[in-house]
Design a protein around this motif. Structure first.
Motif, PDB file in Angstrom:
ATOM      1  N   HIS A  92      54.775 -13.459  20.665  1.00 44.61           N
ATOM      2  CA  HIS A  92      54.184 -12.604  21.687  1.00 44.61           C
ATOM      3  C   HIS A  92      52.914 -13.148  22.295  1.00 44.61           C
ATOM      4  O   HIS A  92      52.274 -12.457  23.064  1.00 44.61           O
ATOM      5  CB  HIS A  92      53.960 -11.179  21.168  1.00 44.61           C
ATOM      6  CG  HIS A  92      53.769 -11.076  19.700  1.00 44.61           C
ATOM      7  ND1 HIS A  92      54.725 -10.555  18.861  1.00 44.61           N
ATOM      8  CD2 HIS A  92      52.734 -11.435  18.916  1.00 44.61           C
ATOM      9  CE1 HIS A  92      54.278 -10.591  17.623  1.00 44.61           C
ATOM     10  NE2 HIS A  92      53.086 -11.121  17.620  1.00 44.61           N
ATOM     11  N   THR A  93      52.566 -14.366  21.994  1.00 46.97           N
ATOM     12  CA  THR A  93      51.420 -14.950  22.702  1.00 46.97           C
ATOM     13  C   THR A  93      51.876 -16.167  23.501  1.00 46.97           C
ATOM     14  O   THR A  93      52.962 -16.708  23.293  1.00 46.97           O
ATOM     15  CB  THR A  93      50.324 -15.400  21.716  1.00 46.97           C
ATOM     16  OG1 THR A  93      50.806 -16.506  20.948  1.00 46.97           O
ATOM     17  CG2 THR A  93      49.933 -14.256  20.791  1.00 46.97           C
ATOM     18  N   TYR A  94      51.002 -16.565  24.388  1.00 48.00           N
ATOM     19  CA  TYR A  94      51.301 -17.701  25.266  1.00 48.00           C
ATOM     20  C   TYR A  94      51.611 -18.954  24.449  1.00 48.00           C
ATOM     21  O   TYR A  94      52.599 -19.655  24.699  1.00 48.00           O
ATOM     22  CB  TYR A  94      50.105 -17.952  26.171  1.00 48.00           C
ATOM     23  CG  TYR A  94      50.372 -18.806  27.370  1.00 48.00           C
ATOM     24  CD1 TYR A  94      50.788 -18.245  28.565  1.00 48.00           C
ATOM     25  CD2 TYR A  94      50.190 -20.185  27.315  1.00 48.00           C
ATOM     26  CE1 TYR A  94      51.027 -19.032  29.675  1.00 48.00           C
ATOM     27  CE2 TYR A  94      50.424 -20.976  28.421  1.00 48.00           C
ATOM     28  CZ  TYR A  94      50.845 -20.393  29.602  1.00 48.00           C
ATOM     29  OH  TYR A  94      51.078 -21.188  30.700  1.00 48.00           O
ATOM     30  N   SER A  95      50.793 -19.222  23.466  1.00 51.75           N
ATOM     31  CA  SER A  95      50.998 -20.459  22.698  1.00 51.75           C
ATOM     32  C   SER A  95      52.250 -20.368  21.837  1.00 51.75           C
ATOM     33  O   SER A  95      52.941 -21.374  21.639  1.00 51.75           O
ATOM     34  CB  SER A  95      49.781 -20.774  21.844  1.00 51.75           C
ATOM     35  OG  SER A  95      49.429 -19.660  21.059  1.00 51.75           O
ATOM     36  N   ASP A  96      52.539 -19.170  21.306  1.00 52.78           N
ATOM     37  CA  ASP A  96      53.824 -18.980  20.624  1.00 52.78           C
ATOM     38  C   ASP A  96      54.970 -19.442  21.521  1.00 52.78           C
ATOM     39  O   ASP A  96      55.838 -20.218  21.111  1.00 52.78           O
ATOM     40  CB  ASP A  96      54.062 -17.486  20.331  1.00 52.78           C
ATOM     41  CG  ASP A  96      53.256 -16.985  19.141  1.00 52.78           C
ATOM     42  OD1 ASP A  96      52.730 -17.827  18.391  1.00 52.78           O
ATOM     43  OD2 ASP A  96      53.160 -15.757  18.988  1.00 52.78           O
ATOM     44  N   LEU A  97      54.953 -18.931  22.743  1.00 47.91           N
ATOM     45  CA  LEU A  97      56.052 -19.202  23.659  1.00 47.91           C
ATOM     46  C   LEU A  97      56.094 -20.672  24.062  1.00 47.91           C
ATOM     47  O   LEU A  97      57.163 -21.247  24.241  1.00 47.91           O
ATOM     48  CB  LEU A  97      55.918 -18.317  24.903  1.00 47.91           C
ATOM     49  CG  LEU A  97      56.094 -16.819  24.633  1.00 47.91           C
ATOM     50  CD1 LEU A  97      55.606 -15.995  25.817  1.00 47.91           C
ATOM     51  CD2 LEU A  97      57.549 -16.492  24.337  1.00 47.91           C
ATOM     52  N   GLN A  98      54.925 -21.259  24.182  1.00 49.48           N
ATOM     53  CA  GLN A  98      54.892 -22.656  24.596  1.00 49.48           C
ATOM     54  C   GLN A  98      55.439 -23.578  23.521  1.00 49.48           C
ATOM     55  O   GLN A  98      55.892 -24.690  23.816  1.00 49.48           O
ATOM     56  CB  GLN A  98      53.456 -23.047  24.948  1.00 49.48           C
ATOM     57  CG  GLN A  98      53.414 -24.119  26.006  1.00 49.48           C
ATOM     58  CD  GLN A  98      52.003 -24.495  26.363  1.00 49.48           C
ATOM     59  OE1 GLN A  98      51.071 -23.719  26.176  1.00 49.48           O
ATOM     60  NE2 GLN A  98      51.835 -25.702  26.867  1.00 49.48           N
ATOM     61  N   ASP A 134      62.842 -15.555  22.876  1.00 50.34           N
ATOM     62  CA  ASP A 134      61.734 -15.750  21.943  1.00 50.34           C
ATOM     63  C   ASP A 134      61.011 -14.444  21.649  1.00 50.34           C
ATOM     64  O   ASP A 134      60.578 -14.199  20.525  1.00 50.34           O
ATOM     65  CB  ASP A 134      60.746 -16.778  22.499  1.00 50.34           C
ATOM     66  CG  ASP A 134      61.309 -18.191  22.420  1.00 50.34           C
ATOM     67  OD1 ASP A 134      62.278 -18.398  21.672  1.00 50.34           O
ATOM     68  OD2 ASP A 134      60.771 -19.083  23.104  1.00 50.34           O
ATOM     69  N   LEU A 135      60.878 -13.599  22.676  1.00 53.46           N
ATOM     70  CA  LEU A 135      60.252 -12.303  22.465  1.00 53.46           C
ATOM     71  C   LEU A 135      61.151 -11.407  21.617  1.00 53.46           C
ATOM     72  O   LEU A 135      60.669 -10.581  20.830  1.00 53.46           O
ATOM     73  CB  LEU A 135      59.969 -11.618  23.805  1.00 53.46           C
ATOM     74  CG  LEU A 135      58.938 -12.291  24.721  1.00 53.46           C
ATOM     75  CD1 LEU A 135      58.933 -11.612  26.081  1.00 53.46           C
ATOM     76  CD2 LEU A 135      57.554 -12.244  24.101  1.00 53.46           C
ATOM     77  N   LYS A 172      45.913 -11.812  24.628  1.00 54.36           N
ATOM     78  CA  LYS A 172      46.912 -11.096  25.419  1.00 54.36           C
ATOM     79  C   LYS A 172      48.244 -11.165  24.705  1.00 54.36           C
ATOM     80  O   LYS A 172      48.577 -12.170  24.080  1.00 54.36           O
ATOM     81  CB  LYS A 172      47.022 -11.691  26.821  1.00 54.36           C
ATOM     82  CG  LYS A 172      45.876 -11.241  27.705  1.00 54.36           C
ATOM     83  CD  LYS A 172      45.643 -12.188  28.837  1.00 54.36           C
ATOM     84  CE  LYS A 172      44.290 -11.888  29.488  1.00 54.36           C
ATOM     85  NZ  LYS A 172      43.892 -12.973  30.410  1.00 54.36           N
ATOM     86  N   VAL A 173      48.973 -10.092  24.827  1.00 52.48           N
ATOM     87  CA  VAL A 173      50.214  -9.952  24.087  1.00 52.48           C
ATOM     88  C   VAL A 173      51.348  -9.641  25.061  1.00 52.48           C
ATOM     89  O   VAL A 173      51.222  -8.750  25.894  1.00 52.48           O
ATOM     90  CB  VAL A 173      50.085  -8.824  23.038  1.00 52.48           C
ATOM     91  CG1 VAL A 173      51.421  -8.561  22.377  1.00 52.48           C
ATOM     92  CG2 VAL A 173      49.031  -9.169  22.015  1.00 52.48           C
ATOM     93  N   TYR A 174      52.409 -10.396  24.949  1.00 54.18           N
ATOM     94  CA  TYR A 174      53.591 -10.157  25.785  1.00 54.18           C
ATOM     95  C   TYR A 174      54.636  -9.411  24.978  1.00 54.18           C
ATOM     96  O   TYR A 174      54.844  -9.681  23.798  1.00 54.18           O
ATOM     97  CB  TYR A 174      54.163 -11.477  26.288  1.00 54.18           C
ATOM     98  CG  TYR A 174      53.213 -12.202  27.203  1.00 54.18           C
ATOM     99  CD1 TYR A 174      53.167 -11.902  28.546  1.00 54.18           C
ATOM    100  CD2 TYR A 174      52.337 -13.157  26.699  1.00 54.18           C
ATOM    101  CE1 TYR A 174      52.271 -12.536  29.385  1.00 54.18           C
ATOM    102  CE2 TYR A 174      51.436 -13.802  27.530  1.00 54.18           C
ATOM    103  CZ  TYR A 174      51.408 -13.486  28.874  1.00 54.18           C
ATOM    104  OH  TYR A 174      50.518 -14.113  29.700  1.00 54.18           O
ATOM    105  N   SER A 175      55.275  -8.474  25.635  1.00 59.71           N
ATOM    106  CA  SER A 175      56.336  -7.727  24.962  1.00 59.71           C
ATOM    107  C   SER A 175      57.405  -7.346  25.981  1.00 59.71           C
ATOM    108  O   SER A 175      57.186  -7.420  27.187  1.00 59.71           O
ATOM    109  CB  SER A 175      55.763  -6.468  24.314  1.00 59.71           C
ATOM    110  OG  SER A 175      55.169  -5.640  25.316  1.00 59.71           O
ATOM    111  N   LEU A 176      58.553  -6.953  25.472  1.00 61.01           N
ATOM    112  CA  LEU A 176      59.654  -6.581  26.345  1.00 61.01           C
ATOM    113  C   LEU A 176      59.537  -5.121  26.775  1.00 61.01           C
ATOM    114  O   LEU A 176      59.174  -4.257  25.978  1.00 61.01           O
ATOM    115  CB  LEU A 176      60.980  -6.775  25.612  1.00 61.01           C
ATOM    116  CG  LEU A 176      61.336  -8.221  25.256  1.00 61.01           C
ATOM    117  CD1 LEU A 176      62.474  -8.247  24.247  1.00 61.01           C
ATOM    118  CD2 LEU A 176      61.712  -8.999  26.505  1.00 61.01           C
TER     119      LEU A 176
END
Lengths: 132, 132
Positions: B34-40, B27-28, B76-80
């Motif tokens: 890149h957000t928690y809700s995106d991923l959920q 997904d990333l 908060k932003v998640y990235s690889l």
DNA sequence: CTGTATCCTTAGGGATACTG
DNA sequence: CAGTATCCCTAAGGATACAG
């Protein structure tokens, strides 16, 4: 594991997305193991009930074959199907990843080198040997 | 998951050898989440506690980064990480496997075609875009 | 030797409530 | 919105006994 989605990555994980299945395929592919006790003696020492259940699932999923040894009818021999052999590129990429990001491990360096220099040749060689 | 052996394949499985971690990376990587809700809200709808624990493990293992969004300090932003981006070839091989052995799924055909015709170019393009 | 079955413990995971 | 925490159940897995 039930089908979770139509995603091709998720689909692969539904077949081999656990801690053991790819190690069984690895042993059949790279280490020439083909009996139950061969597989049970892998470095990771998987429990016999787990090995049994994974072999059953991999056979049901069409990744491995279970046959009677023609030279000894009491024995059973496990081997990869063409679909199982096609897991090879995934394993090669895993080896490459570890060679880059976990260099402390026991990595077969000549394999990694050839994977970089002649990737498709390597895969063809290994595949034809496995299907022979 | 503890280290089970010195095998490079086993090592990769120790990081992402569960049913969910590679889907987060997917997904990333492919869907720009890149957000928690995106991923959920991924197709497979993973539970919030599982997502939380996997994000924590992937961050500890050095595959993803968790940062404060510079444009909105609350986010908060998640990235690889580079190590996370290097998972890409493994995912590509999984997509190719499914395109061959589970053709009923929703496979991005143009991606598969390019993976065959210009594999290293594809990986370089995607990698440089992801690291940009 | 090639597995299956059983017992038991732990980890995974779904649902949902709750906090900053 | 972005998570953490809790409750509870199921699946995974280790140890070992047992059957063909």
């Amino acid at each position: 594991m039930p089908t979770r989605s139509q995603c091709p990555i998720s689909n692969v994980l539904d077949h081999v997305g656990d801690k053991w299945s790819l190690l069984i395929i690895r042993d059949l592919m790279f280490f020439g193991k083909h009996t139950y006790s061969d597989l049970q003696n892998s470095e990771e020492k998987m429990a016999t009930n787990i090995l049994s259940s994974r072999l059953e699932k991999l056979e049901n999923d069409g990744l491995i074959n279970k046959q009677i040894d023609p030279t000894d009818k009491r024995k059973k021999v496990y081997s990869l199907t063409p679909a199982g052999v096609d897991i090879l590129p995934i394993l090669i990429e895993m080896i490459i990843w570890s060679s880059k990001h976990a260099p402390d491990l026991n990595i077969p360096t000549e394999l990694v080198a050839r994977a970089h220099n002649d990737r498709s040749g390597l895969i063809q060689d290994l595949t034809s040997r496995l299907l022979a």
